[in-house]
Design an enzyme around this catalytic site. Sequence first.
Site, short mmCIF file in Angstrom:
data_model
loop_
_atom_site.label_atom_id
_atom_site.label_comp_id
_atom_site.label_asym_id
_atom_site.label_seq_id
_atom_site.Cartn_x
_atom_site.Cartn_y
_atom_site.Cartn_z
N HIS A 97 -14.39 2.87 7.22
CA HIS A 97 -13.54 1.75 6.79
C HIS A 97 -13.88 1.35 5.35
O HIS A 97 -14.19 0.19 5.06
CB HIS A 97 -13.71 0.55 7.74
CG HIS A 97 -12.49 -0.33 7.78
ND1 HIS A 97 -12.05 -0.95 8.93
CD2 HIS A 97 -11.61 -0.71 6.80
CE1 HIS A 97 -10.98 -1.68 8.67
NE2 HIS A 97 -10.69 -1.54 7.38
N GLU A 154 -14.78 -0.44 16.05
CA GLU A 154 -15.59 -0.37 14.83
C GLU A 154 -16.80 -1.28 14.97
O GLU A 154 -16.66 -2.40 15.47
CB GLU A 154 -14.75 -0.78 13.62
CG GLU A 154 -13.61 0.19 13.34
CD GLU A 154 -12.83 -0.15 12.06
OE1 GLU A 154 -13.21 -1.11 11.35
OE2 GLU A 154 -11.85 0.55 11.77
N ARG A 199 -4.68 1.04 10.84
CA ARG A 199 -5.56 0.48 11.85
C ARG A 199 -5.81 1.55 12.91
O ARG A 199 -4.93 2.37 13.21
CB ARG A 199 -4.95 -0.77 12.51
CG ARG A 199 -5.00 -2.02 11.64
CD ARG A 199 -6.43 -2.50 11.46
NE ARG A 199 -6.52 -3.75 10.71
CZ ARG A 199 -6.71 -3.84 9.41
NH1 ARG A 199 -6.77 -2.72 8.68
NH2 ARG A 199 -6.84 -5.01 8.82
N ILE A 249 0.84 -1.20 0.00
CA ILE A 249 0.00 0.00 0.00
C ILE A 249 0.87 1.25 0.00
O ILE A 249 0.67 2.17 -0.81
CB ILE A 249 -0.96 0.00 1.19
CG1 ILE A 249 -1.95 -1.17 1.08
CG2 ILE A 249 -1.71 1.33 1.28
CD1 ILE A 249 -2.80 -1.39 2.33
#
Length: 321
Positions: free
Chosen positions: A285, A266, A237, A156
């Site tokens: 998210h 979450e 995160r 990423i």
Amino acid sequence: MPETIVLLDMTTPQRADRLRELLPEGFVLTHGTARGDEHMKEIIAEADYAIAGQVPVSGDVLRAGKKLKLLHKWGVGYDNIDIDTARELGIKVARTTGSNALPVAEFTLGLMLSSLRFIAYGHEELKKGHWATGKLPGDTYMLSGKTVGVVGFGAIGKNVARLLKGFGCTILYSKRTPLSAAEEAELGVRHATMAEILSQADVVSLHCPLTPETTNLIDAAAFKAMKKTAVLVNCARGGVVNEADLVDALRAREIAGAAMDVYAVEPLPPESELLTLDNLVVTPHLAAMAADNFAPTVKRMFANMQHVSRGEPVPPLDLVV
């Protein structure tokens, strides 16, 4: 007899149908319809394979899967799975390494721009009927030419760097083992310490896994070390950022703004103080979700289950335990 795959996350009937369209022969699929461990224990009990997206999978849930051969993470980060219990029970755990790298990287750039330019704020105010051009919560800044610090430089982070090339940014990256000089030159990046990133970056973008070392990595001391004009973007995160310290820093304008797609808890509770800040962009998210990435990722998960069904090993790239 067909083998059963259960998606532990809640999903819509339409999305479940899309998953079933991709099922290999000899498999059936069920999915969660409620939140919480008790429901997951019920639906995993007769499953041969399970998929976990964002839901936490505890040891108790794994122990209820008496037939479970493989638990597959839909995505990359597996900190929501009790790996030690899976190993103890002999349940394989896999993930789709690198599958969401480009969608998350693109989303990250969207959050950078939204935070720097108050795009989300302007959108919400205009929907309320307020023309907020002269009433923004702070100054707006371009991304072009800025220094961006990328914390965590896996698939990423590297894609973020590639996308930033077009903006002419100076890119610093933090990684336990630095890249070779040739790789750095190809990506146009420079290795830096966390202290250097915090003090020099106009945008600090988080892409590291959640580990004991990275928990609360960005805390009150980190915010004090950042530029007052800097923004923080978290697509890693939630636990990497101390959320109470973030609230304090944004209220005190110690940094200009932030954008968050992930949270310590979450779904984010509706009473969260994060939802009260005008210099914070929040999304639920969403970074890895892209319709054109759906089928390739799902087919890869199902292929890994077929490997296990045939008594073959999961490809090393995707195997966790």
